[in-house]
Design an enzyme around this catalytic site. Structure first.
Site, mmCIF file in Angstrom:
data_model
loop_
_atom_site.group_PDB
_atom_site.id
_atom_site.type_symbol
_atom_site.label_atom_id
_atom_site.label_comp_id
_atom_site.label_asym_id
_atom_site.label_seq_id
_atom_site.Cartn_x
_atom_site.Cartn_y
_atom_site.Cartn_z
ATOM 1 C CE1 TYR A 53 30.893 85.524 121.809
ATOM 2 C CE2 TYR A 53 31.599 84.954 119.603
ATOM 3 C CZ TYR A 53 30.893 84.647 120.745
ATOM 4 O OH TYR A 53 30.186 83.474 120.831
ATOM 5 N N GLY A 211 38.331 72.720 125.311
ATOM 6 C CA GLY A 211 39.750 72.448 125.109
ATOM 7 C C GLY A 211 40.264 71.262 125.887
#
Length: 323
Positions: A53, A211
């Protein structure tokens, strides 16, 4: 926040996890600080990250915050190894050397002497027994407490768990992390049955359908959203088709009737689904996180759950078996 055991293990975590995929890129360090503080203040403990990440920046930010803002013993660190970006290409390397190198880097960036839950980030080309032996080495050295797998399909999950269970002294596979939401229910076919059969915990990522289930894409792609970002649009686009819109509309209708937001409804559906230990939330600000903390004591009515099951792919056989 209530806690749950990760499968049949002794590891206890909050029943919501804080994801750090965007830390160091779309989530600024100051926002990460506020997120972690609020999450821990609310009783949250599970923080999920990965060596990949932000090319390690997410772990660096978390490590700094554990030295300055939140005591290390209040956080369950789950990180991952075996995946990264090289020359702008996604590379999976689950060889023993690559995994242990990733682990050393994670320990350094996080500023800790151990990882609570260390996960293989993906199924790789290296022999599985070699990858799992790296886990055993890490646990024997005291660098890792528990082990898991991420993004494995059902047979891969079962093979890893079976190999580790086959010989005394090997480290059990404690958890599986996969995408799971009202827009992504494939895990119910093989992954979740494998998780239940081997006494593992399930850590769903993208419980809000990347989302989309928040409803913000119902009338287009808003500026500042992941769908509008050049590096994330590919991630959101698969869920902007007609079927996903119908599921999202059903979630919105349920939310209106329950005086909740669509995002809260989508989260509760995942949080309380069979085998789930803790959905991982990718909130980028405290304002995004707060509504999920507000539904700690809420549950969806059974008839709403059944209706959402029907509109998103049909009855959940595992839920039916529990009833």
């Amino acid at each position: 926040m209530r806690r749950r055991a990760v499968g049949h293990s002794g590891l206890q975590v909050s029943r919501l996890g804080l994801g750090t995929l965007t830390w160091g890129r779309d989530t600024r360090p100051d926002d990460a600080r506020a997120l972690l503080r609020r999450f821990v203040d609310a009783g949250g403990s599970l923080v999920d990250t990965a060596s990949a990440y932000g090319s390690g920046e997410a772990e660096r930010i978390l490590g700094r915050l554990l030295r300055s803002d939140v005591p290390r013993d209040q956080v369950v660190i789950a990180t991952k190894a075996g995946f990264g970006i090289r020359d702008r290409e996604r590379v999976v390397d689950t060889s023993r050397g690559a995994l242990l190198a990733d682990l050393r880097g994670s320990l350094r960036r996080l500023g800790t002497d151990h990882i609570d839950l260390w996960q293989l980030h993906a199924w790789g080309q290296a022999p599985l027994e070699e990858s799992l032996a790296a886990i055993d080495t890490a646990v024997s050295a005291g660098d890792v407490r528990y082990a898991g797998v991420s993004n494995f399909v059902g047979w891969q999950t079962a093979q890893a768990a079976t190999w580790q269970n086959a010989f005394p002294g090997r480290t059990p596979i404690t958890s599986a992390q996969v995408e799971y939401s009202l827009l992504a229910r494939r895990a119910e076919v093989e992954v979740i049955p494998a998780v239940r059969a081997f006494g593992m915990g399930l850590l769903p990522w993208s419980p809000l359908g990347r989302g989309v289930l928040t409803g913000k894409y119902r009338r287009g792609i808003p500026t500042g959203s992941r769908g509008a970002a050049s590096h994330f649009s590919w991630f959101v686009e698969p869920y902007l088709e007609a079927r996903s819109r119908s599921v999202t509309d059903a979630v919105a209708v349920a939310a209106d009737g329950l005086d909740l937001t669509p995002a809260q409804v989508a989260l509760l559906w995942v949080r309380d689904a069979p085998a789930v230990t803790a959905p991982l939330l990718g909130a980028r600000t405290v304002a995004q996180l707060e509504p999920y903390l507000e539904v700690e004591d809420s549950t969806l009515p059974a008839e709403i759950v059944a209706a959402l099951d029907d509109v998103s792919g049909g009855p959940n056989a595992l839920r039916t078996a529990e009833d």
